[in-house]
Design a protein around this motif. Structure first.
Motif, PDB file in Angstrom:
ATOM      1  N   THR A   1     -22.755   8.490   6.776  1.00  0.00           N
ATOM      2  CA  THR A   1     -21.314   8.710   6.606  1.00  0.00           C
ATOM      3  C   THR A   1     -20.698   7.479   5.952  1.00  0.00           C
ATOM      4  O   THR A   1     -20.948   6.347   6.372  1.00  0.00           O
ATOM      5  N   VAL A   2     -19.913   7.714   4.899  1.00  0.00           N
ATOM      6  CA  VAL A   2     -19.272   6.618   4.179  1.00  0.00           C
ATOM      7  C   VAL A   2     -17.760   6.750   4.299  1.00  0.00           C
ATOM      8  O   VAL A   2     -17.231   7.843   4.539  1.00  0.00           O
ATOM      9  N   ASN A   3     -17.059   5.625   4.129  1.00  0.00           N
ATOM     10  CA  ASN A   3     -15.618   5.606   4.367  1.00  0.00           C
ATOM     11  C   ASN A   3     -14.817   6.246   3.238  1.00  0.00           C
ATOM     12  O   ASN A   3     -13.764   6.841   3.480  1.00  0.00           O
TER      13      ASN A   3
ATOM     14  N   VAL B   1     -18.641  11.767   2.827  1.00  0.00           N
ATOM     15  CA  VAL B   1     -17.459  10.937   3.053  1.00  0.00           C
ATOM     16  C   VAL B   1     -16.751  11.403   4.316  1.00  0.00           C
ATOM     17  O   VAL B   1     -16.591  12.608   4.546  1.00  0.00           O
ATOM     18  N   GLU B   2     -16.334  10.466   5.131  1.00  0.00           N
ATOM     19  CA  GLU B   2     -15.548  10.799   6.325  1.00  0.00           C
ATOM     20  C   GLU B   2     -14.344  11.663   5.936  1.00  0.00           C
ATOM     21  O   GLU B   2     -13.630  11.348   4.982  1.00  0.00           O
ATOM     22  N   GLY B   3     -14.146  12.761   6.653  1.00  0.00           N
ATOM     23  CA  GLY B   3     -13.005  13.625   6.340  1.00  0.00           C
ATOM     24  C   GLY B   3     -13.207  15.014   6.883  1.00  0.00           C
ATOM     25  O   GLY B   3     -14.104  15.277   7.705  1.00  0.00           O
ATOM     26  N   GLU B   4     -12.368  15.932   6.428  1.00  0.00           N
ATOM     27  CA  GLU B   4     -12.439  17.316   6.876  1.00  0.00           C
ATOM     28  C   GLU B   4     -13.804  17.913   6.564  1.00  0.00           C
ATOM     29  O   GLU B   4     -14.309  17.780   5.460  1.00  0.00           O
ATOM     30  N   GLY B   5     -14.365  18.565   7.557  1.00  0.00           N
ATOM     31  CA  GLY B   5     -15.651  19.215   7.377  1.00  0.00           C
ATOM     32  C   GLY B   5     -16.832  18.398   7.856  1.00  0.00           C
ATOM     33  O   GLY B   5     -17.938  18.933   8.005  1.00  0.00           O
ATOM     34  N   LEU B   6     -16.630  17.095   8.120  1.00  0.00           N
ATOM     35  CA  LEU B   6     -17.756  16.261   8.524  1.00  0.00           C
ATOM     36  C   LEU B   6     -18.291  16.682   9.889  1.00  0.00           C
ATOM     37  O   LEU B   6     -19.512  16.761  10.081  1.00  0.00           O
ATOM     38  N   GLN B   7     -17.398  16.974  10.815  1.00  0.00           N
ATOM     39  CA  GLN B   7     -17.868  17.366  12.139  1.00  0.00           C
ATOM     40  C   GLN B   7     -18.614  18.693  12.099  1.00  0.00           C
ATOM     41  O   GLN B   7     -19.625  18.881  12.781  1.00  0.00           O
ATOM     42  N   ALA B   8     -18.135  19.610  11.270  1.00  0.00           N
ATOM     43  CA  ALA B   8     -18.836  20.893  11.127  1.00  0.00           C
ATOM     44  C   ALA B   8     -20.221  20.678  10.520  1.00  0.00           C
ATOM     45  O   ALA B   8     -21.200  21.320  10.924  1.00  0.00           O
ATOM     46  N   LEU B   9     -20.313  19.785   9.547  1.00  0.00           N
ATOM     47  CA  LEU B   9     -21.599  19.436   8.942  1.00  0.00           C
ATOM     48  C   LEU B   9     -22.545  18.863   9.988  1.00  0.00           C
ATOM     49  O   LEU B   9     -23.693  19.301  10.125  1.00  0.00           O
ATOM     50  N   ARG B  10     -22.055  17.880  10.738  1.00  0.00           N
ATOM     51  CA  ARG B  10     -22.886  17.214  11.744  1.00  0.00           C
ATOM     52  C   ARG B  10     -23.353  18.212  12.807  1.00  0.00           C
ATOM     53  O   ARG B  10     -24.530  18.238  13.188  1.00  0.00           O
ATOM     54  N   SER B  11     -22.445  19.056  13.264  1.00  0.00           N
ATOM     55  CA  SER B  11     -22.808  20.029  14.300  1.00  0.00           C
ATOM     56  C   SER B  11     -23.858  21.010  13.815  1.00  0.00           C
ATOM     57  O   SER B  11     -24.798  21.361  14.540  1.00  0.00           O
TER      58      SER B  11
END
Length: 521
Positions: A402-404, A311-321
């Motif tokens: 990624t989901v909303n 789900v879009e939110g905190e931690g998503l960018q760290a996951l993707r990176s």
């Protein structure tokens, strides 16, 4: 061991009747000696006739005799472990050390099934004693046991050249059940197949069993597989491979004058769901771990985690990176066969053609059959509108979805077809969402994992390696674990029998001391 390349039909080494082949070393894209024989319908008939002739005596071996036979197979596999792993490494491009571990696992499975046989619980013994004074009419004595279904055909898999091949769990569980086995060797690793087959045949001979207990055949194209499914003496089939191949065998088996079960393991993307609190707390760790497991066996594993939903939110960018970093650093590695490599490349192209964005690739390939890792990404709506994105791409590729919000995550979960496994990463504050997600996954998979990944899998009594279509053709059974023996059994009731005529396991006094239910107790 000197490889002959022959078919092993009962005690006979049978030369080619339908041409020959050589194994391919996928790391060098060169052929390896010796030549291996192809057979046809005549050789299938020879093997099936022997298997049928052996069935009555083998299926009535004592539990102790059958268990000792399985343990001898394990001993023979252990004795051949280094040679087997070395040959399998040449034929697959997989590391020899990994394949020695796979050989050890295969031997362990035979020992585990020997214990299953000794304990006798798989027989599911039940006794309902006579009630001669019951009104309005007496009840006769009824006794039940499970017996082997008959001679079975097992199709070796390409991706695990030992533990899903000639000496894999299908063979171990079928022999444990009391079935006789005809093994169709996979042409991707013919030398490794011969070494395993000789280890099994040696055990057959050591224990003085009928030669038809085990045979190994091989053929070019589809003809020999069709001959096995068609043969009237074959009573069940197992298959691990593509949905196209599995369903072709399944449909053919249903068109026989006497339809038979075909137990297939076909396709799975093993979706992983990261719930919001877990994403915030451990996004980078989960992303790195997901890709690490995806890369095992160059992504050529039925339990490879292929799709990750967050789900879009905190931690998503760290996951993707973390996922991008792990994929980008991954070296290209040799894939098992030219066909698998070609399908992998086409699968990636197909995903991009329906809207998946390529966000990372691994190191370039040097060898012709090396698979380059890839990470693709889509949003939830794109996945919901393009079902092809949820199809298996057999190789080192992952799709990040990624989901909303939570509702879209649940909608994505509902969109999946049957799977071998699914995983959920959660924290305590995710439990309410997990409770909503759980029944959706229960309808779609045979195994749900929390705060870990689907691969690897233990081989235990509680193991389930199965799921609704198209993961398998029959979700009631597992193909891995001790209960996989149930595929090869059927119930027989004995009514009003004198004690001397009953099978020993059902006689009065329980002479073998086996677990039995009496009037359901």
């Amino acid at each position: 061991m000197s490889l002959t390349g022959h078919l092993l039909i009962g005690a006979a080494d049978v030369p080619a009747t339908e041409g020959t082949m050589k194994a391919l070393n996928p790391a060098t894209n060169t052929l390896i000696e010796p030549e291996f024989a192809f057979g046809g319908r005549a050789q299938v008939d020879q093997a099936a006739t022997l298997a049928d002739a052996a069935f009555d005596s083998y299926s009535h071996t004592s539990l102790a005799e059958r268990a000792a036979f399985l343990e001898s197979i394990a001993d023979n596999l252990n004795a051949a472990r280094e040679e087997l792993a070395a040959r399998a490494a040449l034929e697959t491009g997989l590391p020899q050390a990994q394949l020695e571990g796979e050989a050890a696992r295969a031997a362990t499975q035979f020992r585990q099934f020997a214990e299953v046989v000794r304990k006798g619980r798989f027989l599911q013994l039940a006794i309902d004693p006579a009630q001669p004074d019951r009104q309005p009419r007496p009840r006769m004595d009824h006794r039940l046991q499970k017996v082997a279904i008959g001679p079975v055909a097992i199709f070796g898999a390409s991706n695990f050249p030992i533990s899903y091949s000639v000496a894999g769990g299908d063979t171990a569980s079928a022999l444990a059940a009391g079935a006789t086995v005809i093994l169709k060797a996979h042409n991707a690793h013919p030398g490794a197949s011969e070494i395993q087959a000789r280890a099994i045949r040696k055990a057959v001979q050591m224990h003085g069993l009928h030669e038809g207990v085990f045979s190994m055949v091989r053929g070019g194209g589809n003809a020999i597989g069709e001959a096995l499914v068609d043969h009237p003496l074959i009573k069940a089939v197992t298959f691990t491979g593509s949905e196209v191949g599995g369903m072709a065998l399944y449909r053919r088996a249903q068109l026989r004058p006497d339809p038979i079960p075909v137990f297939t393991e076909m396709t799975s993307v093993n979706p992983t769901f990261i719930l919001p609190e877990a994403l915030e707390a451990r996004g980078a760790e989960i992303g790195d771990g997901f890709v690490e497991r995806m890369l095992v066996n160059v992504g050529q594993a039925c339990l490879c985690p292929s799709i990750l939903i967050a789900v879009e939110g905190e931690g998503l960018q760290a996951l993707r990176s973390a996922m991008i970093n792990r994929v980008s650093a991954a070296p290209a590695r040799t894939m098992l066969t030219p066909g698998i490599h070609g399908s992998y490349v086409k699968g990636l192209e197909a995903m991009e053609s329906v809207g998946a964005n390529l966000v990372a690739v691994g190191a370039p390939a040097d060898g012709q059959l090396e698979g380059r890792s890839a990470l693709l990404e889509v949003d939830g709506q794109r996945l919901l509108s393009e079902p092809a994105l949820a199809h298996e791409v057999f190789g080192p590729a992952a799709l990040l979805v990624t989901v909303n919000d939570e509702e879209e995550l649940l909608a994505v979960a509902r969109s999946f077809k049957g799977q071998l496994s699914a995983a959920i990463h959660l924290e305590d504050r995710d439990l309410d969402l997990a409770r909503r997600l759980l029944p959706i996954l229960e309808r779609r998979t045979g195994r749900i994992v929390v705060n870990a990944f689907a691969h690897p899998q233990e081989v235990t009594f509680a193991t389930v390696h199965g799921g609704p279509f198209p993961a398998t053709s029959d979700s009631r059974f597992t193909s891995v674990g001790m209960t996989s023996i149930e595929r090869f059994l059927r119930p027989v009731a004995y009514q009003g029998f004198p004690d001397a005529l009953l099978p020993e396991v059902l006689r009065e006094g329980n002479p073998l001391g086996l677990p039995r239910s009496i009037d359901g107790q």
